[in-house]
Design an enzyme around this catalytic site. Structure first.
Site, PDB file in Angstrom:
ATOM      1  N   ARG A  72      66.886 -13.881   8.390  1.00  8.31           N
ATOM      2  CA  ARG A  72      67.683 -14.832   7.619  1.00  8.31           C
ATOM      3  C   ARG A  72      68.929 -15.163   8.436  1.00  8.31           C
ATOM      4  NH1 ARG A  72      66.197 -10.675   4.013  1.00  8.31           N
ATOM      5  NH2 ARG A  72      64.831 -11.360   2.309  1.00  8.31           N
ATOM      6  N   LYS A  98      69.254  -8.319   2.422  1.00 14.28           N
ATOM      7  CA  LYS A  98      69.175  -8.692   1.011  1.00 14.28           C
ATOM      8  C   LYS A  98      68.714  -7.501   0.190  1.00 14.28           C
ATOM      9  CE  LYS A  98      67.397 -12.398  -1.933  1.00 14.28           C
ATOM     10  NZ  LYS A  98      66.548 -13.604  -1.974  1.00 14.28           N
ATOM     11  N   HIS A 130      66.265 -21.263   7.852  1.00 10.37           N
ATOM     12  CA  HIS A 130      65.277 -20.537   7.061  1.00 10.37           C
ATOM     13  C   HIS A 130      63.857 -21.029   7.338  1.00 10.37           C
ATOM     14  CE1 HIS A 130      65.269 -17.348   4.074  1.00 10.37           C
ATOM     15  NE2 HIS A 130      64.238 -17.929   3.494  1.00 10.37           N
ATOM     16  N   ARG A 152      62.270 -18.830   9.844  1.00 11.63           N
ATOM     17  CA  ARG A 152      61.784 -17.578   9.238  1.00 11.63           C
ATOM     18  C   ARG A 152      60.421 -17.809   8.582  1.00 11.63           C
ATOM     19  NH1 ARG A 152      63.317 -12.634   6.504  1.00 11.63           N
ATOM     20  NH2 ARG A 152      62.734 -12.634   4.311  1.00 11.63           N
ATOM     21  N   HIS A 170      60.546  -8.054   2.159  1.00  8.36           N
ATOM     22  CA  HIS A 170      60.219  -8.402   0.780  1.00  8.36           C
ATOM     23  C   HIS A 170      59.919  -7.142  -0.030  1.00  8.36           C
ATOM     24  CE1 HIS A 170      58.815 -12.743   1.948  1.00  8.36           C
ATOM     25  NE2 HIS A 170      60.125 -12.624   1.860  1.00  8.36           N
ATOM     26  N   TYR A 195      52.829 -17.450   1.770  1.00  9.36           N
ATOM     27  CA  TYR A 195      52.477 -17.970   3.093  1.00  9.36           C
ATOM     28  C   TYR A 195      50.973 -18.176   3.264  1.00  9.36           C
ATOM     29  CZ  TYR A 195      57.315 -16.846   4.048  1.00  9.36           C
ATOM     30  OH  TYR A 195      58.680 -16.800   3.987  1.00  9.36           O
TER      31      TYR A 195
END
Length: 375
Positions: free
Chosen positions: A234, A259, A323, A326, A349, A358
């Protein structure tokens, strides 16, 4: 006591706190509720209520002991103090200049955000959203507003074309004031949230990514773009990197306090490692891997501009963001046959459900399907 429940809610009338009593229609419960001290009925909230005092709370427990379960999930606040989160300094927000005629975020709001140790990006979002709400009702006291006022404000945001994500952020910022700052948990429990939008990520072809990297102004810019893509970082994660986070022996990059305040490792490209060594010898960063002219951390807007200018030089017509690189990293790994679980770990994640998005943009899924027009 089977099937008998009373749920406690926080209510406020004329800046006074009350205990709301919510329960399914039951003659026994109704008769017992009416025996409570100073109890009244609210047409607006469709429930009985009484002054929020310790003795009244004790009276509720005593009255219904052995008769009904008392549900306090909405009444007592849950602790959400992020003890492991980095401290956030809100002094700059307190001391900033505000345009004449506009109201600024109350100091109590900022102090609570600081105490809760919310992420810096979350603090900025909450403050921005709450100040917009604050100035929408700047002629009224916040304590006098109710659910109808909140709904009217949110309805205006919808008419102005705000996304579902932006509206959810506004709700969170408003609820934070009433439920955390004023310590009135779940006051606006009846506010409906918009459904979360599911949009497919925008992805670049590998040739486009390489063209963007090739068109970067200098080695510093080239390293930044390469990190966004080759490590799936990120923008904020690139800015937080320090030289010691690059491990050339193990060929990994340590991403710290990402995150959700999670550390993780991601891939380090052999090609990029050579570039990073050249960059380090030329620029000699002291604290952060990428620094501004005065040694401060590089700005987020600078990274965005670097990507945007390089993509224009590469003659890519679509609007390219950090982004998007990414997203491209994850999609290209999936197309190359990398297990989804590994991609999840590299991206940081919490669940493979997030990473599964994806699979909808990876082209290898469609390669073995023959188009009916070609049959």
């Amino acid at each position: 006591m089977e099937n008998k429940y009373i749920t406690l809610k926080h209510l406020m009338f004329q800046q006074r706190k009350y205990i709301g009593l919510q329960f399914y229609t039951d003659k026994v419960l109704l008769a017992m509720v009416k025996e409570l001290p100073d109890v009244e009925w609210s047409e607006e909230y469709n429930m009985y209520y009484l002054p929020n005092k310790p003795k009244n709370l004790d009276a509720i427990y005593k009255q219904f002991r052995g008769v009904a379960w008392i549900n306090c999930n909405y009444f007592f606040p849950k602790s959400s103090l992020g003890r492991d989160n980095p401290e956030v300094d809100v002094s700059s927000l307190k001391n900033r200049e505000v345009k004449e005629g506009l109201l600024s975020c109350p100091a109590s709001y900022l102090e609570k955000l600081e105490l809760k140790r919310y992420a810096k990006s979350t603090v900025n979002t909450y403050v921005c959203c709450f100040e917009a709400f604050l100035n929408h009702y700047k002629d009224r006291k916040l304590e006098d507003l109710n659910e109808l006022d909140i709904r009217a404000y949110l309805q205006q945001l919808i008419k102005q074309g705000y996304s579902n994500s932006s509206i959810n952020q506004a709700i969170n910022a408003i609820k934070f004031y009433y439920e955390v700052v004023l310590e009135m948990p779940n006051r606006f429990y009846a506010i409906e949230r918009p459904r979360k939008e599911t949009k497919l990520p925008k992805v670049l072809a590998k040739e486009e990514v390489l063209a963007i990297i090739d068109r970067a102004n200098n080695i510093k810019h080239r390293c930044i773009i390469s990190l966004l893509y080759s490590a799936g970082l990120r923008r904020s994660e690139v800015l937080e990197l320090k030289p010691e986070d690059i491990n050339g022996k193990r060929m990994v990059i340590c991403v710290r306090s990402a995150k959700g305040n999670k550390d993780r490792y991601t891939l380090l490209s052999h090609t990029l490692l050579k570039e990073l060594r050249e960059y380090y010898l030329e620029w000699r960063p002291r604290h952060y891997l990428f620094e501004g002219p005065r040694g401060e951390r590089y700005s987020a807007e600078s990274v965005t501009q670097i990507v945007r200018k390089a993509s224009k030089k590469a003659k890519i017509k679509k609007r390219v963001t950090p982004h998007m690189l990414r997203h491209s990293f994850a999609t290209h790994l999936l197309e190359a046959g990398t297990d989804l679980r590994y991609i999840q770990l590299l991206l940081g994640h919490n669940s493979t459900k997030t990473t599964e998005i994806y699979t909808h943009v990876a082209t290898n899924v469609y390669k073995n399907i023959r188009n009916p027009l070609d049959l």
